[in-house]
Design a protein around this motif. Structure first.
Motif, PDB file in Angstrom:
ATOM      1  N   ARG A 115       0.842  -1.205   0.000  1.00 36.63           N
ATOM      2  CA  ARG A 115       0.000   0.000   0.000  1.00 36.63           C
ATOM      3  C   ARG A 115       0.876   1.253   0.000  1.00 36.63           C
ATOM      4  O   ARG A 115       1.990   1.257   0.502  1.00 36.63           O
ATOM      5  N   GLY A 116       0.348   2.352  -0.565  1.00 34.32           N
ATOM      6  CA  GLY A 116       1.088   3.602  -0.586  1.00 34.32           C
ATOM      7  C   GLY A 116       2.305   3.548  -1.476  1.00 34.32           C
ATOM      8  O   GLY A 116       3.331   4.160  -1.186  1.00 34.32           O
TER       9      GLY A 116
ATOM     10  N   GLY B 215      -4.583   7.261  -3.173  1.00 34.63           N
ATOM     11  CA  GLY B 215      -4.396   5.864  -2.776  1.00 34.63           C
ATOM     12  C   GLY B 215      -3.626   5.128  -3.850  1.00 34.63           C
ATOM     13  O   GLY B 215      -3.768   5.435  -5.034  1.00 34.63           O
TER      14      GLY B 215
ATOM     15  N   ALA C 143      -1.322   1.166  -4.737  1.00 40.96           N
ATOM     16  CA  ALA C 143      -0.848  -0.149  -4.302  1.00 40.96           C
ATOM     17  C   ALA C 143      -0.115  -0.829  -5.442  1.00 40.96           C
ATOM     18  O   ALA C 143      -0.494  -0.687  -6.612  1.00 40.96           O
TER      19      ALA C 143
ATOM     20  N   VAL D  25      -7.494  -1.971  -2.757  1.00 41.07           N
ATOM     21  CA  VAL D  25      -6.666  -1.419  -1.684  1.00 41.07           C
ATOM     22  C   VAL D  25      -6.433   0.066  -1.913  1.00 41.07           C
ATOM     23  O   VAL D  25      -6.548   0.887  -0.996  1.00 41.07           O
ATOM     24  N   ALA D  26      -6.139   0.449  -3.153  1.00 42.18           N
ATOM     25  CA  ALA D  26      -5.944   1.861  -3.478  1.00 42.18           C
ATOM     26  C   ALA D  26      -7.227   2.662  -3.255  1.00 42.18           C
ATOM     27  O   ALA D  26      -7.191   3.802  -2.769  1.00 42.18           O
TER      28      ALA D  26
ATOM     29  N   GLU E 169      -7.766   3.300   0.499  1.00 41.34           N
ATOM     30  CA  GLU E 169      -6.811   4.310   0.954  1.00 41.34           C
ATOM     31  C   GLU E 169      -7.255   5.708   0.507  1.00 41.34           C
ATOM     32  O   GLU E 169      -7.161   6.677   1.274  1.00 41.34           O
TER      33      GLU E 169
ATOM     34  N   ALA F 287     -10.239   7.042   2.530  1.00 38.05           N
ATOM     35  CA  ALA F 287      -9.865   7.422   3.890  1.00 38.05           C
ATOM     36  C   ALA F 287      -9.375   8.861   3.971  1.00 38.05           C
ATOM     37  O   ALA F 287      -9.396   9.463   5.048  1.00 38.05           O
ATOM     38  N   THR F 288      -8.961   9.432   2.838  1.00 35.97           N
ATOM     39  CA  THR F 288      -8.440  10.799   2.869  1.00 35.97           C
ATOM     40  C   THR F 288      -9.537  11.839   3.060  1.00 35.97           C
ATOM     41  O   THR F 288      -9.255  12.960   3.484  1.00 35.97           O
TER      42      THR F 288
ATOM     43  N   LEU G 113      -3.784  -3.254   4.055  1.00 34.43           N
ATOM     44  CA  LEU G 113      -4.434  -2.062   4.595  1.00 34.43           C
ATOM     45  C   LEU G 113      -4.005  -1.796   6.033  1.00 34.43           C
ATOM     46  O   LEU G 113      -3.992  -0.641   6.477  1.00 34.43           O
TER      47      LEU G 113
ATOM     48  N   THR H 285      -4.864   0.404  10.540  1.00 37.84           N
ATOM     49  CA  THR H 285      -5.501   1.715  10.412  1.00 37.84           C
ATOM     50  C   THR H 285      -6.656   1.732   9.413  1.00 37.84           C
ATOM     51  O   THR H 285      -7.575   2.540   9.546  1.00 37.84           O
ATOM     52  N   LEU H 286      -6.639   0.845   8.398  1.00 39.34           N
ATOM     53  CA  LEU H 286      -7.650   0.913   7.344  1.00 39.34           C
ATOM     54  C   LEU H 286      -8.456  -0.359   7.145  1.00 39.34           C
ATOM     55  O   LEU H 286      -9.538  -0.307   6.567  1.00 39.34           O
TER      56      LEU H 286
END
Length: 248
Positions: free
Chosen positions: A19-20, A27, A29, A136-137, A140, A143-144, A236, A239-240
């Motif tokens: 991730r990231g 986001g 991945a 996954v992306a 993420e 979540a922003t 993730l 946290t996610l």
């Protein structure tokens, strides 16, 4: 006959999701399934297509491409050809449909999330790897802008895997290119975390197949997708991983 990489018939290739992976998208991945590698990026745009303006709902769309050196032979960039191939259009529509299935568009608000899937290296299963990594992306990215006590836009997990029947009539999970190109039956399965089917693409490449064989492939695909969802949760992290399906 043993598989080229000595896997069991019901065994996934080694899976890694980072991730990231990219700095700038909301986001991103990198997913690796065996020798197949795909970078997935999610960009948030604070507007929607014209047909959704004023509706209070958002949109998720996807683009897919393969780098010229992703396969054993160089392929020209589609931009140089001046058009996308039918295969590319089919795959990016599939990715978009799969992700929209698990997104609450009202909770997303009037935003568009653009998913870009770029194949760095192809050894079979690029479309299924793209869906699994893109999820996954997507999480993420959501979540922003998610605010606590609200509804998280992603309602459930979704992942995809390929299955098929070999020339020896053996059902196989997660086909590499060599297995896929010679398979008697080829199938892609997209499934949510709750076990609901999003899409099933199955073809008798070398022969017709029975309902019993189809059921065996579906069971095999479900097994693989559960393992892929576990890999998504690991990527993730604490946290996610808990956010899909969260309300309040």
């Amino acid at each position: 006959m043993p598989r080229r990489d000595l896997r069991r018939a019901d065994q996934l290739r080694p899976v890694r999701i980072e991730r990231g992976y990219q700095r700038y998208p909301a986001g991103s991945a990198l997913i690796e399934m065996g020798h197949t590698r795909v970078v997935c990026a999610a960009t948030v745009e604070e507007r929607v297509p014209f047909f959704l303006k004023g509706s209070g709902t958002g949109w998720v769309t996807a683009e897919y491409s393969m780098l010229p050196g992703a396969g054993s032979e160089r392929t020209a960039r589609e931009a140089m050809r001046g058009h996308q191939t039918g295969r590319t259009q089919e795959i990016q529509r599939l990715i978009g449909r799969a992700l929209r299935t698990v997104v609450d568009m009202k909770a997303l608000g009037e935003r568009t999330i653009h998913i870009d899937c770029d194949v760095l290296q192809a050894d079979g299963g690029t479309r299924t790897a793209s869906i699994t990594g893109a999820f996954v992306a997507l999480v993420e990215a959501c979540a922003t802008f998610y605010t606590r006590r609200g509804i998280f836009p992603v309602r459930d997990y979704v992942a995809a895997v390929s299955v098929g029947i070999s020339t020896e009539d053996i059902p196989l999970l997660d086909l590499c290119y060599e297995e896929d190109s010679s398979a008697m039956v080829d199938m892609n399965i997209v499934m949510t975390g709750s076990g609901a089917l999003v899409e099933v693409q199955g073809t008798g490449e070398g022969r017709a197949f029975s309902r019993a064989e189809m059921n065996a492939l579906m069971d095999l695909g479900g097994l693989g997708i559960r393992e892929l969802i576990d890999a998504q949760k690991i990527a993730l992290g604490d946290t996610l991983a808990w956010m899909p399906g969260r309300e309040g």
